[in-house]
Design an enzyme around this catalytic site. Structure first.
Site, mmCIF file in Angstrom:
data_model
loop_
_atom_site.group_PDB
_atom_site.id
_atom_site.type_symbol
_atom_site.label_atom_id
_atom_site.label_comp_id
_atom_site.label_asym_id
_atom_site.label_seq_id
_atom_site.Cartn_x
_atom_site.Cartn_y
_atom_site.Cartn_z
ATOM 1 N N ALA A 61 59.231 -38.929 109.473
ATOM 2 C CA ALA A 61 58.891 -37.508 109.424
ATOM 3 C C ALA A 61 57.698 -37.302 108.498
ATOM 4 O O ALA A 61 57.406 -38.142 107.653
ATOM 5 C CB ALA A 61 60.086 -36.722 108.921
ATOM 6 N N GLY A 103 62.374 -41.612 110.479
ATOM 7 C CA GLY A 103 62.336 -41.089 111.839
ATOM 8 C C GLY A 103 61.712 -42.081 112.816
ATOM 9 O O GLY A 103 62.034 -42.080 114.007
ATOM 10 N N GLU A 106 64.444 -44.287 113.791
ATOM 11 C CA GLU A 106 65.378 -43.504 114.620
ATOM 12 C C GLU A 106 64.851 -43.370 116.046
ATOM 13 O O GLU A 106 65.611 -43.433 117.007
ATOM 14 C CB GLU A 106 65.597 -42.121 114.001
ATOM 15 C CG GLU A 106 66.377 -42.196 112.690
ATOM 16 C CD GLU A 106 66.611 -40.835 112.071
ATOM 17 O OE1 GLU A 106 65.600 -40.181 111.736
ATOM 18 O OE2 GLU A 106 67.768 -40.422 111.929
ATOM 19 N N GLU A 126 65.553 -42.599 103.941
ATOM 20 C CA GLU A 126 65.772 -41.167 103.657
ATOM 21 C C GLU A 126 66.538 -40.914 102.371
ATOM 22 O O GLU A 126 66.308 -39.933 101.669
ATOM 23 C CB GLU A 126 66.513 -40.501 104.822
ATOM 24 C CG GLU A 126 65.661 -40.255 106.055
ATOM 25 C CD GLU A 126 65.566 -41.449 106.980
ATOM 26 O OE1 GLU A 126 65.950 -42.574 106.569
ATOM 27 O OE2 GLU A 126 65.102 -41.269 108.119
#
Ligand code: NAI
Length: 712
Positions: A61, A103, A106, A126
């Site tokens: 992110a 992310g 992910e 994270e």
């Protein structure tokens, strides 16, 4: 943005384009979703490869968007995009070069296959930002790796190298060549094959025995890893959801946990630390002048003088940064020992030569002095260095408190003298305080800051005053801890409060570790120790202010801490590390209080925190007022990277802002009223002025500080 092209007739290659790390910004999310839809609807496309443009797959992110909900809300959500990737009826292969983090990983987990370059790294970091992998990572990774391995990655946030990722089953294949080309060939080979089993959302987690006991233990472990931090605990809960709930229910749990963390002060604090670490090297004076535009002379050779605890670590840190180092020590026995210790730490790597003669420093670009903390000894060395060293060589001292300008006065090159304050162990601890005296040139500071960066340190430029920034602020903190003992607290109570706050070690365990004798020696030199009115009744006051002789009395008893096997705690042997309560100390404190007519009262954890932390924070405001640190962010970097201040609490100045400056002021006023002989509790005028101007956010404090003289 995402680039979309068709190769080899049937493979859609979607390439994430957002340099430097291909972060998943709103525009990238938009482009990604459109590309996935295009691939789904194009009858010519039979498989898909997702890659990162120009190197890294994806760094996750966009952290700049975190603080701004409207940014995060704009464009499609990651969860939605990853769902459509996973649901695609054509095989999707992630081609991972460089790194797939947060992310980014992910996204790769939502793909049906993961192809990696042999030098790539993957991870879900994270947790270090006070969050959890909130776009399906906490649910998909356990389904792929099993709970144990997934939990380890998610709770520690560690980066995993490609080789290990292959063994874990996180990557399906590795290549040394062009990852995208290899992934395209692979994608073609699986076109038309069934995908149901490749969709992690469809799979159950591999079964685990004694699941309740396993997660109980995991929670205890996570609590110990970062005390008082919410994110590691939320990570455990989310992974438990993956192990016990259907996928969609698990995703709902992940979302709820993420929302709680996102809006918590801890995530803000962790994010602030992320930027503080990067910002520390960009030094700006309180008046806004920047020095980092200076051209610094490159440093390739260094000399270290004095090979005790610090000198050895500094030698290792310099050698690891690629410098050739001459290590100088006058005691033959120390020199031998140091030589063995340094080569062990360097694992046989060269680059260090040894000498018993200061003349060996003649050719060095930089000298770091690390001899005893004794002004006379250091002055003599600087005098010698001034004539021995080549012109242009920088002369640094690792002193933890002495006056840099006095050392500069012993030389004919005061503008090239500075402090480089490393922290023990110097080859491990991230912090470096770069101390400039009134005559240190900007070029000198710039060279030291650059070298700090090469050593992988968080370097912070500070001004010259007793204790500089870190140790100066530590003094009032320690002092309040001693006062609390006098008033009725025990070392266990004080330490428990601080450890629950998040420090890895309370103040008394900490001083047992570093040795009570060090402070004792400093106080002796300052003429603070010794009997007061009579030998058995030391005064609890020095120079008109409250003084606690407790530390001195402990040293007189030979209780130096871990090194003597006893200090504020008892250890099983000298050098032992496991602290136990000592009944002796209890009666020692009781006798002490009785002798001085002190009535023990009940002290709670809140008072411990407020007295110790507010006193430290108050000194932080004085440091800003005096212009010894350029910004509150710099102070916070010093405390997080040098003094174990918990990251999820941002740093002392950030914490003060989060508590509310008015509340801190009120607390200090209350305690100062109760203890008027303790000047460290007297609120400093900068804090008062900040509260009077409406407690502006931390990045606006400099506007109130302005007008003060900077010492940097
Ligand atoms: P130490 O006592 O372990 O080592 C000092 C070394 O310097 C000894 O090996 C001694 O033989 C040598 N030495 C003395 N005079 C010398 C000379 N003229 N030429 C060459 N070598 C000489 O001391 P430590 O703990 O390593 O501290 C060194 C400096 O680092 C002090 O200024 C201290 O305040 C500072 N410091 C210490 C920290 C710590 O945690 N120990 C942390 C940060 C700074």
């Amino acid at each position: 943005m995402a680039q979309y092209r068709i190769v080899s007739g049937s493979v859609a290659v979607i390439s994430i384009q957002n340099p430097p790390v291909n972060a998943l910004s709103a525009a990238v999310r938009e482009g990604l979703l459109l590309s996935v839809r295009a691939a789904a609807s194009d009858p010519l496309v039979r498989s898909v490869v997702i890659s990162g443009h120009n190197g890294p797959f994806c760094g996750g992110a966009d952290i700049k968007e975190f603080g701004n909900v409207s940014h995060l809300e704009s464009g499609p959500h990651l969860v939605e995009i990853f769902e459509s990737v996973e649901a695609l009826a054509k095989p999707v292969v992630a081609a991972i070069e460089g790194f797939a983090l947060g992310g980014g990983l992910e996204l790769a987990l939502a793909c049906h296959y993961r192809f990696g370059h042999s030098e790539a790294r993957v991870g879900l970091p994270e947790v270090s930002l006070g969050l959890l992998p909130g776009a399906g990572g906490s649910q998909r990774l356990p389904r792929l790796l099993g709970v144990r391995a997934a939990l380890d990655m998610i709770v520690t946030g560690r980066h995993v190298a490609a080789g290990e990722a292959l063994k874990l089953g996180l990557l399906d294949r590795l290549t040394d060549g062009n990852t995208v080309d290899a992934a395209v060939r692979f994608a073609q080979s699986v076109e038309g094959k069934p995908l149901d089993d490749r969709r992690l959302g469809n799979r159950p987690c591999p079964p685990l025995e004694n699941i309740d006991a396993f997660f109980e233990e995991a929670l205890i472990h996570a609590r110990g890893q970062a005390r008082g931090a919410a994110a590691p605990l939320a990570c455990v809960q989310a992974v438990r959801g993956a192990a016990t709930l259907p996928f969609l229910k698990g995703m709902e749990l992940e979302k709820r946990l993420m929302e709680t963390l996102m809006t918590s002060g801890q995530a803000q604090a962790s994010r602030y630390c992320f930027f503080t670490e990067r910002g520390a090297a960009r030094w700006t004076t309180p008046t806004g002048a920047r020095w980092d535009t200076c051209r610094a002379r490159p440093i390739s050779t260094a000399a270290v003088i004095g090979l005790g605890t610090m000198g050895r670590g500094i030698t290792v840190a310099l050698a690891r940064a690629g410098l050739s180092v001459v290590a100088v020590e006058t005691q033959e026995h120390q020199l031998d020992q140091a030589q063995r210790a340094v080569s062990r730490m360097l694992k046989g790597r060269g680059g260090v030569s040894y000498s018993a003669d200061l003349q060996a420093a003649a050719g060095a670009d930089l000298v770091v002095e690390a001899v005893f903390e004794d002004m006379a000894v250091k002055e003599e060395i600087f005098k010698q260095l001034s004539s021995v060293c080549k012109p242009g060589a920088l002369l640094a001292s690792n002193t933890s408190s002495l006056d840099i300008d006095r050392l500069a006065s012993c030389t004919l090159r005061p503008e090239q003298v500075l402090g480089m304050h490393f922290f023990a162990p110097a080859h491990v601890m991230r912090l470096l305080e770069v101390v400039s005296g009134p005559r240190t040139s900007p070029q000198t500071v710039a060279a030291a800051m650059q070298l700090g960066r090469r050593m992988g340190k968080v370097s912070v430029a500070v001004g010259n005053c007793p204790g500089f920034v870190g140790n100066r602020m530590l003094k009032p903190y320690l002092e309040q801890a001693y006062f609390l003992l006098e008033e009725g607290a025990s070392p266990e109570l004080v330490d428990a409060a601080l450890e629950e706050f998040g420090f890895p070690m309370g103040v008394f365990k900490m001083s047992d570790l570093s040795g009570l004798d060090i402070g004792w020696r400093v106080r002796k030199e300052e003429g603070l120790t010794g009997p007061g009115v009579s030998a058995d009744q030391p005064m609890r006051s020095r120079r008109g202010r409250r003084y606690s002789p407790l530390g001195d009395l402990m040293c007189e008893e030979g209780r130096y801490g871990q090194k003597t096997g006893r200090g504020w705690y008892l250890y099983d042997r000298p050098g032992g590390r496991v602290a136990r309560s000592d009944p002796w100390l209890r009666s020692f404190l009781e006798e002490y209080r009785a002798r001085h007519g002190l009535l023990a009262r009940r002290i709670d954890q809140q008072e411990v925190l407020e007295r110790c932390l507010y006193a430290l924070i108050n000194e932080g405001f004085r440091v800003l007022e005096d212009g010894v640190a350029a910004s509150p962010q710099n102070i916070d970097a010093i405390y997080v990277f040098g003094y174990g201040w918990p990251k999820h609490r941002g740093g002392p100045m950030f914490y003060a802002a989060q508590v509310g400056l008015a509340r801190v002021l009120e607390g200090l006023e209350k305690y100062h009223k109760a203890h008027p002989d303790s000047p460290h509790l007297q609120p400093c005028s900068l804090l008062r002025r900040l509260v009077a101007s409406g407690s502006p956010p931390i990045h606006k404090w400099s506007e109130v500080v302005k007008g003060h003289r900077s010492q940097l």
